[in-house]
Structure formats: C-alpha cells, structure tokens
Design a protein around this motif. Structure first.
Motif, PDB file in Angstrom:
ATOM      1  N   ALA A 174     -12.859 -29.491   7.197  1.00 18.14           N
ATOM      2  CA  ALA A 174     -12.385 -28.611   6.134  1.00 18.14           C
ATOM      3  C   ALA A 174     -12.058 -29.409   4.880  1.00 18.14           C
ATOM      4  O   ALA A 174     -12.375 -28.988   3.760  1.00 18.14           O
ATOM      5  N   ALA A 175     -11.432 -30.579   5.068  1.00 11.30           N
ATOM      6  CA  ALA A 175     -11.105 -31.426   3.918  1.00 11.30           C
ATOM      7  C   ALA A 175     -12.381 -31.948   3.261  1.00 11.30           C
ATOM      8  O   ALA A 175     -12.475 -32.031   2.033  1.00 11.30           O
ATOM      9  N   ARG A 176     -13.371 -32.284   4.073  1.00 10.18           N
ATOM     10  CA  ARG A 176     -14.649 -32.762   3.552  1.00 10.18           C
ATOM     11  C   ARG A 176     -15.328 -31.695   2.697  1.00 10.18           C
ATOM     12  O   ARG A 176     -15.850 -31.985   1.615  1.00 10.18           O
ATOM     13  N   ASP A 177     -15.299 -30.467   3.186  1.00 13.18           N
ATOM     14  CA  ASP A 177     -15.999 -29.382   2.504  1.00 13.18           C
ATOM     15  C   ASP A 177     -15.234 -28.871   1.287  1.00 13.18           C
ATOM     16  O   ASP A 177     -15.830 -28.301   0.367  1.00 13.18           O
ATOM     17  N   PRO A 234     -19.676 -22.603  10.514  1.00 16.11           N
ATOM     18  CA  PRO A 234     -20.420 -23.871  10.610  1.00 16.11           C
ATOM     19  C   PRO A 234     -19.549 -25.034  11.085  1.00 16.11           C
ATOM     20  O   PRO A 234     -20.023 -25.895  11.836  1.00 16.11           O
ATOM     21  N   ARG A 235     -18.276 -25.073  10.657  1.00 13.55           N
ATOM     22  CA  ARG A 235     -17.397 -26.152  11.105  1.00 13.55           C
ATOM     23  C   ARG A 235     -17.116 -26.060  12.600  1.00 13.55           C
ATOM     24  O   ARG A 235     -17.037 -27.086  13.292  1.00 13.55           O
ATOM     25  N   LEU A 236     -16.972 -24.846  13.104  1.00 10.25           N
ATOM     26  CA  LEU A 236     -16.774 -24.689  14.547  1.00 10.25           C
ATOM     27  C   LEU A 236     -17.965 -25.245  15.327  1.00 10.25           C
ATOM     28  O   LEU A 236     -17.799 -25.908  16.353  1.00 10.25           O
ATOM     29  N   ARG A 237     -19.154 -24.970  14.839  1.00  9.59           N
ATOM     30  CA  ARG A 237     -20.347 -25.469  15.522  1.00  9.59           C
ATOM     31  C   ARG A 237     -20.363 -26.995  15.535  1.00  9.59           C
ATOM     32  O   ARG A 237     -20.745 -27.621  16.530  1.00  9.59           O
ATOM     33  N   GLU A 238     -19.933 -27.617  14.430  1.00  5.08           N
ATOM     34  CA  GLU A 238     -19.866 -29.079  14.384  1.00  5.08           C
ATOM     35  C   GLU A 238     -18.840 -29.609  15.374  1.00  5.08           C
ATOM     36  O   GLU A 238     -19.067 -30.626  16.036  1.00  5.08           O
ATOM     37  N   ASN A 249      -1.418 -26.192   3.104  1.00  7.17           N
ATOM     38  CA  ASN A 249      -2.157 -26.831   2.019  1.00  7.17           C
ATOM     39  C   ASN A 249      -3.484 -26.111   1.762  1.00  7.17           C
ATOM     40  O   ASN A 249      -3.946 -26.027   0.620  1.00  7.17           O
ATOM     41  N   GLN A 250      -4.080 -25.559   2.822  1.00  8.46           N
ATOM     42  CA  GLN A 250      -5.322 -24.811   2.645  1.00  8.46           C
ATOM     43  C   GLN A 250      -5.060 -23.456   1.978  1.00  8.46           C
ATOM     44  O   GLN A 250      -5.839 -23.010   1.130  1.00  8.46           O
ATOM     45  N   VAL A 251      -3.973 -22.813   2.376  1.00  6.14           N
ATOM     46  CA  VAL A 251      -3.609 -21.542   1.743  1.00  6.14           C
ATOM     47  C   VAL A 251      -3.417 -21.743   0.246  1.00  6.14           C
ATOM     48  O   VAL A 251      -3.951 -20.998  -0.584  1.00  6.14           O
ATOM     49  N   ARG A 252      -2.658 -22.779  -0.114  1.00  5.71           N
ATOM     50  CA  ARG A 252      -2.389 -23.034  -1.527  1.00  5.71           C
ATOM     51  C   ARG A 252      -3.681 -23.360  -2.275  1.00  5.71           C
ATOM     52  O   ARG A 252      -3.876 -22.924  -3.420  1.00  5.71           O
ATOM     53  N   ALA A 253      -4.578 -24.122  -1.644  1.00  5.34           N
ATOM     54  CA  ALA A 253      -5.838 -24.478  -2.296  1.00  5.34           C
ATOM     55  C   ALA A 253      -6.665 -23.235  -2.612  1.00  5.34           C
ATOM     56  O   ALA A 253      -7.276 -23.128  -3.681  1.00  5.34           O
ATOM     57  N   LEU A 266      -7.847 -31.650  14.873  1.00  7.39           N
ATOM     58  CA  LEU A 266      -7.974 -32.777  13.937  1.00  7.39           C
ATOM     59  C   LEU A 266      -9.376 -32.842  13.349  1.00  7.39           C
ATOM     60  O   LEU A 266      -9.558 -33.008  12.140  1.00  7.39           O
ATOM     61  N   ARG A 267     -10.370 -32.711  14.215  1.00  6.98           N
ATOM     62  CA  ARG A 267     -11.753 -32.781  13.766  1.00  6.98           C
ATOM     63  C   ARG A 267     -12.064 -31.628  12.823  1.00  6.98           C
ATOM     64  O   ARG A 267     -12.704 -31.812  11.777  1.00  6.98           O
TER      65      ARG A 267
END
Length: 224
Positions: free
Chosen positions: A79-82, A26-30, A117-121, A73-74
């Motif tokens: 990803a941070a939003r979700d 879904p993020r790719l589509r955005e 940071n995403q891996v750790r999350a 960046l986008r």
C-alpha cells in the motif's frame, strides 16, 4: 441553516466514503503469492473490504496469527509502495453530503479500521480533511491488529469531545456488520449504506438503510 437530529456524524471509510477495491484486490493477490497461496477466490474479495486485515487473513485466508501478522506487514508495504490514495475513488454524492453536514456546523469524524495514516491520505487527496473535526482510524503499526470498530469508535468520540463537540447523540454511517456490532457497544445508531460491500443480513439492527447518498442526506440534515 439546516439542523440535524444528531449532534455528530461518524463515518466508516471503506465501502462508505471510498471505494478502494481497485487497489485492495491486486495487493491481496500479491500477498497470497508471497505465501505460496493460489489467488484468492474472486467470490470472497468483497469480504475483505471493511474488517481489519489481521482478522481477515485468518478467517478468509486460513492463516494463523503469526502468518496473518506478516501478511498485514506485507500488505501495508504494498500500500505504501502504491500510494495510499492510489486507485481509491470517492462514491458519487458522498462528498456533497459531507460538505453539507460541515456547512450545517455538525461535527464529523471518521471511524475506520483502515490505518489512520491511510485514511488521512485519502481525505487529504480528495480535499475532504477540512470537513472533519476529527479523524480516527486504526494504528498503523502491528500493535493496531486488535483495533476493531468499537476501539476506533471510542477514539473518534474522545477526539470529537476533546475538540469541543457534543457527542451525546452520535450516529454512524457504515456498510458492514462490524459497524453495527462496534456501534452497539456504545448504543450508537447506525445508518446502513447499501452502496457498500455488506449484504442484506449485515444491515440488521440499523435504524435506516439508504441506497444512495442522496437518500442519506435528509436523514442527517433537516432543511425545514
């Protein structure tokens, strides 16, 4: 206690430990829409899982380097939003293998081109961080756009060694040709996870192929 033919275990994340496609697609589509592009071809979506996004926005979406930088960046904003662990699931059976390796005293590290940071999350969310001696992923800033698999593998080995681990006989568990290509630069053997997103050709050069985590565990640990 179980023993291992390897002194440390390196893990790819996307397609090996975790399935993040429910959030990635879904993020790719955005992102595509923000550039005025039509939805990505569903047939290409699996190709996005694993390789660095900066590379994929150029090779798959046909962007130039400047556009790919903005697209990364986008994507990271979304990803941070979700929430980095949102819509991510751990492949059935993988947690048990990671736990068994840790219980056997074998050091483990991630080696992912996903931002660290995403891996750790993700690992924190699923209470897996405690099983890893080190965590290595791509840098989260745009300077991380060149952090390919070989670079991240180097960091993983450095961090394991700094923690006192024996890195003389590592093995990487991964699911894409990028894993094999990066590992080859260090002469690291690769066990290919067929439950991930690569195709048969991408497994060429692996020392073994496994269809399930249950098949993986005996290769990492000898219970005899």
């Amino acid at each position: 206690m179980a023993r291992s033919p390897f002194t440390c275990i390196l893990w790819d994340v996307d397609g090996t430990i975790a399935d993040a496609t429910a959030g990635i697609f879904p993020r790719l589509r955005e992102v595509y829409a923000s550039f005025g592009l039509p939805d990505p071809d569903p047939a290409t979506l699996n190709r996005w899982v694993g390789p660095p996004m900066f590379e994929s926005f150029q090779q798959i979406a046909g962007m130039d380097a400047a556009q790919a930088e903005q697209a990364v960046l986008r994507y990271r904003e979304l990803a941070a939003r979700d929430g980095y662990a949102a819509s991510v699931s751990i492949y059935p059976g993988v947690t048990e293998v990671i736990r068994a390796v840790a219980d056997a005293g074998i050091p483990q590290s991630t080696a992912s081109t996903k931002p660290e940071n995403q891996v750790r999350a993700i690992l924190d969310h699923y209470d897996l961080t405690r099983y890893f001696t080190a965590i290595a992923g791509a840098r989260s800033g745009l300077e991380g756009q060149s952090d390919g698999k070989a670079v991240v593998l180097g960091w993983a080995l450095e961090r394991l060694a700094a923690a006192g681990a024996d890195v003389s006989a590592p093995v990487l568990v991964g699911d894409r040709h990028h894993d094999l290509e990066g590992a080859a630069q260090y002469a690291i053997p690769v066990i290919y996870a067929e439950w991930g997103f690569g195709d048969d050709a991408e497994a060429e050069g692996a020392i073994a192929r496994v269809a399930t985590p249950a098949e993986l565990q005996p290769l990492l640990l000898d219970d005899a």
